[in-house]
Design a protein around this motif. Structure first.
Motif, PDB file in Angstrom:
ATOM      1  N   TRP A  17       0.831  -1.184   0.000  1.00 34.07           N
ATOM      2  CA  TRP A  17       0.000   0.000   0.000  1.00 34.07           C
ATOM      3  C   TRP A  17       0.875   1.247   0.000  1.00 34.07           C
ATOM      4  CZ3 TRP A  17      -4.347   0.763  -1.931  1.00 34.07           C
ATOM      5  CH2 TRP A  17      -5.180   1.819  -1.557  1.00 34.07           C
ATOM      6  N   ALA A 121      -6.382  -1.088  -5.877  1.00 33.57           N
ATOM      7  CA  ALA A 121      -5.246  -0.185  -6.071  1.00 33.57           C
ATOM      8  C   ALA A 121      -3.927  -0.743  -5.550  1.00 33.57           C
ATOM      9  CB  ALA A 121      -5.529   1.157  -5.401  1.00 33.57           C
ATOM     10  N   LEU A 135       2.638   2.349  -6.694  1.00 34.92           N
ATOM     11  CA  LEU A 135       1.181   2.435  -6.691  1.00 34.92           C
ATOM     12  C   LEU A 135       0.788   3.639  -7.548  1.00 34.92           C
ATOM     13  CD1 LEU A 135       0.249   1.798  -2.959  1.00 34.92           C
ATOM     14  CD2 LEU A 135       0.103   0.214  -4.853  1.00 34.92           C
ATOM     15  N   MET A 140      -5.337   4.615  -7.641  1.00 38.63           N
ATOM     16  CA  MET A 140      -5.781   4.858  -6.273  1.00 38.63           C
ATOM     17  C   MET A 140      -7.002   5.773  -6.256  1.00 38.63           C
ATOM     18  SD  MET A 140      -2.178   4.992  -4.199  1.00 38.63           S
ATOM     19  CE  MET A 140      -2.950   5.525  -2.705  1.00 38.63           C
TER      20      MET A 140
END
Length: 156
Positions: A17, A121, A135, A140
């Protein structure tokens, strides 16, 4: 006594993340018949999501270890200590910033479903990490929109 659902550590999905942190899906909405999502963040100092609000779920954070600054609504930041817990009702803007070197946060969201945003995401850590992986901000944002999250501003 019967157990409706048991997820051992090896059965829990771990996702990469923000900022290299991880989000582990401990119980998802499929396991709880949509009632809740339980997840766990392992994060480093300075990690902070955008200031945001949830339109579909209420959220509870328990700071298992570490410290963080927490903003809720228009309030000034408060320092959350290890063992602190906060309830964040849906439609209340909020954010946090980790102030300790590392932190371990338990998240409970009800009803369930927010794990879909993390899965959409994030990157499943059970697969090899592609060279240069990051990412995507666009992905996202799309995932936040898809799952009822409203980004209100940059991280605080």
């Amino acid at each position: 006594m019967s157990i409706a659902y048991l997820a051992q550590p090896g059965q829990q999905q771990e996702l990469e993340w923000i900022g290299g942190s991880t989000f582990s899906v401990l119980l998802d909405s499929a396991a709880t018949e949509g009632q809740l999502t339980v997840g766990r963040f392992a994060v480093e100092k300075g990690e902070a999501p955008p200031f945001h609000m949830h339109t579909r779920e209420d959220e509870v954070f328990l700071l298992i270890s570490g410290t963080a600054l927490v903003w809720s609504g228009d309030d000034e930041a408060v320092e959350m200590e290890e063992g602190g817990i906060i309830y964040l009702p849906r439609n209340v803007p909020h954010g946090y910033r980790i102030t300790s070197d590392r932190a371990d946060l338990l998240m409970i969201a009800t009803p369930g479903g927010i794990e879909g945003m993390f899965r959409m995401a994030g990157r499943d850590r059970s697969t090899p990490r592609p060279d240069g992986f990051e990412l995507s901000q666009e992905l996202m944002a799309a995932a936040a929109d898809e799952f009822g999250q409203v980004v209100l501003g940059p991280p605080r």
